[in-house]
Design a protein around this motif. Structure first.
Motif, PDB file in Angstrom:
ATOM      1  N   GLY A 148       0.806  -1.218   0.000  1.00 34.00           N
ATOM      2  CA  GLY A 148       0.000   0.000   0.000  1.00 34.00           C
ATOM      3  C   GLY A 148       0.836   1.264   0.000  1.00 34.00           C
ATOM      4  O   GLY A 148       0.335   2.341  -0.348  1.00 34.00           O
ATOM      5  N   GLY A 149       2.099   1.148   0.360  1.00 34.42           N
ATOM      6  CA  GLY A 149       2.973   2.305   0.346  1.00 34.42           C
ATOM      7  C   GLY A 149       3.506   2.650  -1.031  1.00 34.42           C
ATOM      8  O   GLY A 149       4.205   3.655  -1.199  1.00 34.42           O
ATOM      9  N   GLY A 166     -10.154  -1.762  -4.650  1.00 34.43           N
ATOM     10  CA  GLY A 166      -8.700  -1.766  -4.618  1.00 34.43           C
ATOM     11  C   GLY A 166      -8.082  -2.079  -3.277  1.00 34.43           C
ATOM     12  O   GLY A 166      -6.881  -1.827  -3.076  1.00 34.43           O
ATOM     13  N   ALA A 167      -8.856  -2.633  -2.345  1.00 31.80           N
ATOM     14  CA  ALA A 167      -8.309  -2.954  -1.016  1.00 31.80           C
ATOM     15  C   ALA A 167      -7.142  -3.927  -1.164  1.00 31.80           C
ATOM     16  O   ALA A 167      -7.231  -4.928  -1.876  1.00 31.80           O
ATOM     17  CB  ALA A 167      -9.395  -3.558  -0.140  1.00 31.80           C
ATOM     18  N   ILE A 168      -6.050  -3.642  -0.477  1.00 32.06           N
ATOM     19  CA  ILE A 168      -4.852  -4.476  -0.548  1.00 32.06           C
ATOM     20  C   ILE A 168      -4.821  -5.395   0.664  1.00 32.06           C
ATOM     21  O   ILE A 168      -4.882  -4.942   1.812  1.00 32.06           O
ATOM     22  CB  ILE A 168      -3.583  -3.601  -0.592  1.00 32.06           C
ATOM     23  N   SER A 169      -4.754  -6.692   0.404  1.00 38.33           N
ATOM     24  CA  SER A 169      -4.776  -7.691   1.471  1.00 38.33           C
ATOM     25  C   SER A 169      -4.027  -8.925   1.002  1.00 38.33           C
ATOM     26  O   SER A 169      -3.716  -9.075  -0.188  1.00 38.33           O
ATOM     27  CB  SER A 169      -6.218  -8.070   1.810  1.00 38.33           C
ATOM     28  N   LEU A 170      -3.762  -9.834   1.927  1.00 37.20           N
ATOM     29  CA  LEU A 170      -3.137 -11.104   1.552  1.00 37.20           C
ATOM     30  C   LEU A 170      -4.053 -11.872   0.610  1.00 37.20           C
ATOM     31  O   LEU A 170      -3.589 -12.476  -0.366  1.00 37.20           O
ATOM     32  CB  LEU A 170      -2.830 -11.939   2.796  1.00 37.20           C
ATOM     33  N   ALA A 171      -5.363 -11.865   0.869  1.00 37.39           N
ATOM     34  CA  ALA A 171      -6.301 -12.601   0.025  1.00 37.39           C
ATOM     35  C   ALA A 171      -6.278 -12.082  -1.407  1.00 37.39           C
ATOM     36  O   ALA A 171      -6.255 -12.864  -2.377  1.00 37.39           O
ATOM     37  CB  ALA A 171      -7.712 -12.510   0.594  1.00 37.39           C
TER      38      ALA A 171
END
Length: 333
Positions: A148-149, A166-171
């Motif tokens: 996300g950075g 656009g959520a950033i996650s492991l999934a």
């Protein structure tokens, strides 16, 4: 054997669940695309994100290991060492498998019959503990923070997962990697071309080897277009402490049982077997205890046939290689 859609669907190691008809797979005519799960549809944006993530060492705790560290394109997305150490010197456990046509496989690892999706499998190196590979167990939030950075990653996740804003996650990360891995298709080897009518694509010796491969019983496990039945077999007694699929199933019959590897691009995926103990094709063939010893001529013919399964285009295709630019900006080397 014909590498056509109907034949592909019929092979035990390959499923024909709903694919993505509007996605350009770049497949030869008549070859069915791999099945795609309903909750992870294909898109060019998702594949491009997955490609970048596949080569990004920021998915490891110390920034030293990416998916590509163990799965190198010029080695058929396998590795030239018997095992690959994890982060901070953690010992490797099993030989990295080649990824050609991995999207078609019904099972994905050497010894876990329960791992049946690429999305599941991607978690194993990233957060797995047996063995530790990328070392991110308990650090899932750090993955989101790191990615996300990066403004380009934020742009790529938004394009790949608009339904999640656009959520950033492991999934989301593992879904993107899985989408990229499904594009790792290999159907342009000399043997594939031979089956499509290019009779001069392989030698007479290789043709004899293809027949001997059948009559010697090799094709019972190395079955169909994938050259694997996706099942777990015991080919020799236990060597060392690795008990194979028994570790997951607890069934005595699964002691020393390992999944049949695909033979595609075999010429560049040495060493062989689950522990990388066979350095040559001959050694791998002869490691199968209980198989009648082959005459030298038969062995030479089978080896000549197996070498025709190497796909030069797959080993060099730019669409599978490390991206040269991110979001239109040249990648720093």
């Amino acid at each position: 054997m014909r590498i056509l859609a109907a034949a592909v669907c019929a092979v035990a190691a390959i499923g024909c669940a709903a694919a993505a008809p509007d996605f350009d797979w770049g497949l030869p005519r008549g070859v069915a695309p791999p099945p795609v799960p309903a909750d992870n549809p294909m898109s060019a944006a998702k594949v491009e994100l997955g490609r970048r993530l596949f080569y990004d060492a920021d998915l490891s705790i110390d920034g030293t290991l990416s998916c590509a560290s163990c799965h190198e394109q010029h080695n058929g997305f396998a590795h030239s060492n018997p095992t690959r150490p994890g982060v901070k010197g953690a010992a490797g456990r099993r030989n990295p498998m080649g990824l050609a046509n991995v999207g078609y496989f019904k099972t994905l690892t050497w010894a876990d019959p329960g791992l049946t999706s690429l999305e599941q499998q991607a978690n194993v190196p990233i957060v797995g503990l047996h063995p530790v590979e990328m070392g991110m167990h308990g650090q899932e939030a750090e993955i989101a923070r790191r990615l996300g950075g990066d403004a380009c990653y934020r742009q790529m996740f938004a394009a790949a997962f608009p339904e999640e804003e656009g959520a950033i996650s492991l999934a989301a990360t593992t879904k993107a990697i899985a989408a990229f891995q499904r594009t790792l298709v290999s159907w342009s080897s000399p043997y594939d071309r031979y089956l499509r009518g290019e009779r001069a694509a392989i030698s007479q010796v290789a043709r004899q080897g293809a027949r001997r491969f059948q009559t010697a019983g090799c094709s019972q496990c190395h079955a169909g277009p994938a050259f694997t039945d996706g099942e777990f077999h015991v080919i020799a007694p236990i060597r060392g402490a690795d008990e194979g699929a028994y570790e997951k199933t607890g069934r005595k019959a699964d002691r020393a049982a390992f999944r049949t590897p695909s033979l595609r691009n075999l010429e560049v995926t040495a060493p062989y077997l689950h522990d990388g103990s066979a350095k040559t094709l001959e050694a791998a063939i002869m490691a199968h205890e209980g198989v009648p010893r082959l005459a030298d001529q038969d062995l030479a013919q089978i080896e000549a046939f197996l070498r025709t399964l190497t796909d030069p285009d797959f080993l060099k295709a730019e669409r599978f290689s490390v991206p040269k630019s991110f979001c239109g900006v040249a990648r720093l080397r």
